[in-house]
Design a protein around this motif. Structure first.
Motif, short mmCIF file in Angstrom:
data_model
loop_
_atom_site.label_atom_id
_atom_site.label_comp_id
_atom_site.label_asym_id
_atom_site.label_seq_id
_atom_site.Cartn_x
_atom_site.Cartn_y
_atom_site.Cartn_z
N THR A 137 17.83 -17.00 79.00
CA THR A 137 16.56 -17.61 78.62
C THR A 137 16.51 -18.18 77.21
O THR A 137 15.66 -19.00 76.92
N HIS A 138 17.39 -17.74 76.33
CA HIS A 138 17.33 -18.13 74.91
C HIS A 138 18.68 -18.62 74.40
O HIS A 138 19.73 -18.28 74.96
N PHE A 139 18.61 -19.39 73.34
CA PHE A 139 19.81 -19.84 72.64
C PHE A 139 19.64 -19.57 71.16
O PHE A 139 18.52 -19.41 70.66
N ALA A 140 20.75 -19.52 70.45
CA ALA A 140 20.73 -19.39 68.99
C ALA A 140 21.98 -20.06 68.45
O ALA A 140 23.01 -20.11 69.12
N PHE A 141 21.87 -20.59 67.24
CA PHE A 141 23.05 -21.18 66.60
C PHE A 141 23.12 -20.74 65.15
O PHE A 141 22.10 -20.48 64.50
#
Length: 155
Positions: A69-73
């Protein structure tokens, strides 16, 4: 004989503890091909008539992580912020996949003007390589560019 009875009792107990009948406790496996950690290796940014090719393996590194459900960079320089190449960029939020596109809702970013933006990215995955193509348009900072990125899956 006592040992056989104890062994049978143990087997009955262990079989009753199986997760197979308890759906709420089973681990979910994702069919989403984006799930995992990817390292950005190259990019192309096109703004008007200007095209800039970026090698993200020289003096910096960036990873992008996806769950269901989520992304991060996270991106930073490799000189630990001690020279003119110092940079740190981070962000993340919710995303959704629809066929060969996904939509990022950037809820968090250290460049605060980017927060609250929604981006549509076309993507392809070939082996361990993810290629994305998007238009980044933010009127508040007069940004309108095409962003193409190549990432490789980390193990």
């Amino acid at each position: 004989m006592k040992q056989i009875k104890l062994s049978l009792l143990g087997l009955v107990f262990l079989s009753s503890c199986s997760l197979s009948g308890d759906k709420s406790r089973q681990l979910k496996t994702s069919v989403n091909p984006l799930v995992g950690t990817w390292q950005l290796v190259a990019g192309i940014q096109i703004t008007g008539d200007d095209t800039v090719m970026i090698d993200y393996t020289k003096g910096q590194e960036m990873i992008k992580m996806y769950n269901d459900t989520h992304f991060a960079f996270l991106r930073h320089d490799l000189s630990q912020g001690k020279d003119s190449t110092a940079i740190f960029v981070s962000g993340g939020g919710r995303y959704e996949v629809k066929k060969d596109k996904y939509f990022e809702h950037l809820n968090y970013c250290n460049y605060r003007e980017w927060e609250g933006q929604k981006f549509e990215l076309a993507f392809t995955i070939s082996g361990d390589t993810l290629t994305t193509n998007s238009i980044e348009k933010i009127d508040a900072i007069d940004l309108n560019q095409i962003n193409i990125e190549k990432l490789v899956r980390l193990q």
